[in-house]
Design an enzyme around this catalytic site. Structure first.
Site, PDB file in Angstrom:
ATOM      1  N   ALA A 196      -5.949  12.066  12.139  1.00  0.00           N
ATOM      2  CA  ALA A 196      -7.429  12.031  12.034  1.00  0.00           C
ATOM      3  C   ALA A 196      -8.069  13.181  13.049  1.00  0.00           C
ATOM      4  O   ALA A 196      -8.666  14.074  12.849  1.00  0.00           O
ATOM      5  CB  ALA A 196      -8.113  10.934  12.171  1.00  0.00           C
TER       6      ALA A 196
ATOM      7  N   SER B 128      -1.509  13.908   8.183  1.00  0.00           N
ATOM      8  CA  SER B 128      -2.635  14.252   8.571  1.00  0.00           C
ATOM      9  C   SER B 128      -3.249  13.264   9.637  1.00  0.00           C
ATOM     10  O   SER B 128      -3.899  12.133   9.252  1.00  0.00           O
ATOM     11  CB  SER B 128      -3.628  14.360   7.289  1.00  0.00           C
ATOM     12  OG  SER B 128      -3.550  13.146   6.539  1.00  0.00           O
TER      13      SER B 128
ATOM     14  N   LYS C  88       5.634   4.540   3.592  1.00  0.00           N
ATOM     15  CA  LYS C  88       5.850   5.415   5.263  1.00  0.00           C
ATOM     16  C   LYS C  88       5.421   4.489   6.210  1.00  0.00           C
ATOM     17  O   LYS C  88       6.119   4.631   7.448  1.00  0.00           O
ATOM     18  CB  LYS C  88       5.579   6.780   5.099  1.00  0.00           C
ATOM     19  CG  LYS C  88       3.941   6.987   4.711  1.00  0.00           C
ATOM     20  CD  LYS C  88       3.026   6.703   6.093  1.00  0.00           C
ATOM     21  CE  LYS C  88       1.777   6.926   5.554  1.00  0.00           C
ATOM     22  NZ  LYS C  88       0.841   7.184   6.703  1.00  0.00           N
TER      23      LYS C  88
ATOM     24  N   GLU D 264      -1.911  -0.233   8.536  1.00  0.00           N
ATOM     25  CA  GLU D 264      -1.832  -0.666   7.035  1.00  0.00           C
ATOM     26  C   GLU D 264      -0.365  -1.076   6.975  1.00  0.00           C
ATOM     27  O   GLU D 264      -0.158  -1.981   6.225  1.00  0.00           O
ATOM     28  CB  GLU D 264      -1.918   0.448   6.126  1.00  0.00           C
ATOM     29  CG  GLU D 264      -3.446   0.839   6.249  1.00  0.00           C
ATOM     30  CD  GLU D 264      -4.580  -0.228   5.109  1.00  0.00           C
ATOM     31  OE1 GLU D 264      -3.672  -1.099   4.495  1.00  0.00           O
ATOM     32  OE2 GLU D 264      -5.293   0.312   4.682  1.00  0.00           O
TER      33      GLU D 264
ATOM     34  N   THR E   1       4.341  10.276  10.572  1.00  0.00           N
ATOM     35  CA  THR E   1       3.943   8.812  11.114  1.00  0.00           C
ATOM     36  C   THR E   1       5.154   8.121  11.674  1.00  0.00           C
ATOM     37  O   THR E   1       4.797   7.155  12.522  1.00  0.00           O
ATOM     38  CB  THR E   1       3.736   7.977   9.612  1.00  0.00           C
ATOM     39  OG1 THR E   1       2.824   8.669   8.706  1.00  0.00           O
ATOM     40  CG2 THR E   1       3.114   6.743   9.844  1.00  0.00           C
TER      41      THR E   1
ATOM     42  N   GLY F  10      -0.976  12.547   2.783  1.00  0.00           N
ATOM     43  CA  GLY F  10      -0.335  13.788   3.333  1.00  0.00           C
ATOM     44  C   GLY F  10      -0.077  13.712   4.810  1.00  0.00           C
ATOM     45  O   GLY F  10      -0.740  12.891   5.449  1.00  0.00           O
TER      46      GLY F  10
ATOM     47  N   PHE G 161      -9.991   8.284   9.480  1.00  0.00           N
ATOM     48  CA  PHE G 161      -9.629   9.003   8.565  1.00  0.00           C
ATOM     49  C   PHE G 161     -10.993   9.496   7.792  1.00  0.00           C
ATOM     50  O   PHE G 161     -11.041  10.735   7.326  1.00  0.00           O
ATOM     51  CB  PHE G 161      -8.436   8.507   7.773  1.00  0.00           C
ATOM     52  CG  PHE G 161      -7.903   9.268   7.052  1.00  0.00           C
ATOM     53  CD1 PHE G 161      -7.086  10.582   7.609  1.00  0.00           C
ATOM     54  CD2 PHE G 161      -7.760   9.515   5.641  1.00  0.00           C
ATOM     55  CE1 PHE G 161      -6.369  11.655   6.753  1.00  0.00           C
ATOM     56  CE2 PHE G 161      -6.930  10.697   4.763  1.00  0.00           C
ATOM     57  CZ  PHE G 161      -6.333  11.548   5.520  1.00  0.00           C
TER      58      PHE G 161
END
Length: 333
Positions: free
Chosen positions: A140, A138, A191, A281, A248, A136, A11
């Site tokens: 990478a 996204s 999330k 994460e 996600t 948001g 990212f």
């Protein structure tokens, strides 16, 4: 404009690629000499996206202080568990009055602090009005490939939010600003927990009905936690809420969904994590989210079951059974 980016994972690299694509001079910080050499000489991050060529104005450096000093903007994108130590190291070298953008997502295990709370705890008050948080839907690699993408920029300071929004906005990268830092942070962190659950369901062979159920009920408990912490509930219908949650939970490029998928297929967590070259994460965030929900008295059924699966070795099939056999409720509760 000279921009320093802390973290050369996927990212951080992607954000650097966008900014370099706009013509800014961008330097990524990496601990790896090999990674820095590959980025500087081959214009490739061979560890994280070996099939993609990066802009020539994107450089790398292994000296963290060099990356931070004399810059016009700083972007922070390390794993959230490493953030506190990094901020302690750089706080005396950050230029005054430059925007500081965080792209890390998570909740610290020991303190249960959001990323924004870590920044405000570790940096002197003079920097607080310069802080903003990017989140948001996204992935990478798609950003590096210039796929149209939208994100949220959250800051308690409107001028900072609009400045960062302006710097990042590009032909394929659209940004929306919001004052709701807590909402953007909570959505971005939690999330990942729901995505692990969605991956488990896919790994067990359940269909799209099940995934939709997990996304819907997951959004419900994310919103419930966010409201308890002072967030605007409408934030969770935007890019950093529903947008990021859907991507996600559904995207095959999601590290957290992948962890869940492999758990559903019967693999052990330690083996899954050992085989990954990037941080998922959601694994650490699950522990924090469970403890935070206990502390604040917020019911989070999916989070609790994911915790039992990750930290108490509960069988994924039993997790699904527990969620489906809960007491019947009114919708929205």
């Amino acid at each position: 404009m000279k921009i320093g980016i802390i973290g050369a994972g996927s990212f951080g690299t992607a954000l650097g690629s966008i900014l370099a694509d706009k013509g800014y001079d961008v330097t990524l910080w990496t601990r790896s000499e090999d990674q820095a050499r590959s980025i500087n000489e081959k214009h490739m991050n061979t560890k994280h996206m070996p099939d993609l060529v990066l802009p020539e104005k994107l450089k790398a450096d292994t000296n963290l202080i060099h990356v931070v000093k004399d810059k016009d903007m700083i972007v922070s994108a390390p794993p959230s568990h490493a953030l506190s130590g990094i901020l302690k190291e750089i706080k005396d070298h950050i230029p005054p009055k430059v925007p500081i953008v965080s792209a890390s997502k998570g909740i610290e295990n020991e303190s249960l602090r959001l990323v924004s709370e870590i920044f405000e705890s570790e940096l002197p008050g003079q920097f607080h009005s310069q802080l903003s948080y990017l989140s948001g839907p996204s992935f990478a690699k798609e950003m590096v490939r210039r796929v149209p993408t939208i994100v949220s920029i959250a800051s308690k300071n409107e001028a900072t939010a609009k400045r960062v929004q302006e710097i990042f906005s590009f032909t394929y990268f659209r940004t929306y600003w919001t004052p709701d830092v807590v909402g953007v942070e909570v959505g971005g962190a939690l999330k990942n927990v729901i995505a692990i659950a969605a991956g488990v369901a896919d790994g067990l062979g359940f269909g799209q009905n099940t995934r939709a159920a997990l996304i819907t009920r997951g959004l419900n408990e994310i919103t419930r936690m966010g409201i308890k912490m002072g967030a605007d509930p409408m934030t969770f219908l935007g890019p950093s809420g529903m947008g990021d949650l859907v991507l996600t939970c559904c995207g095959e490029g999601s590290r957290n969904r992948t962890v869940g998928f492999r758990l559903g297929k019967g693999e052990k967590l330690k083996d899954i994590l050992a085989s990954m070259n990037e941080v998922a994460e959601g694994v650490k965030t699950t522990l924090s989210a469970k403890n935070l929900s206990d502390k604040l008295g917020v019911e989070m059924a999916i989070t609790q079951e994911v915790y039992r699966m990750l930290y108490e070795d509960k069988d994924p099939k039993e997790v699904v059974k527990a969620l489906m056999s809960r007491d019947l409720k009114r919708e929205g509760v």
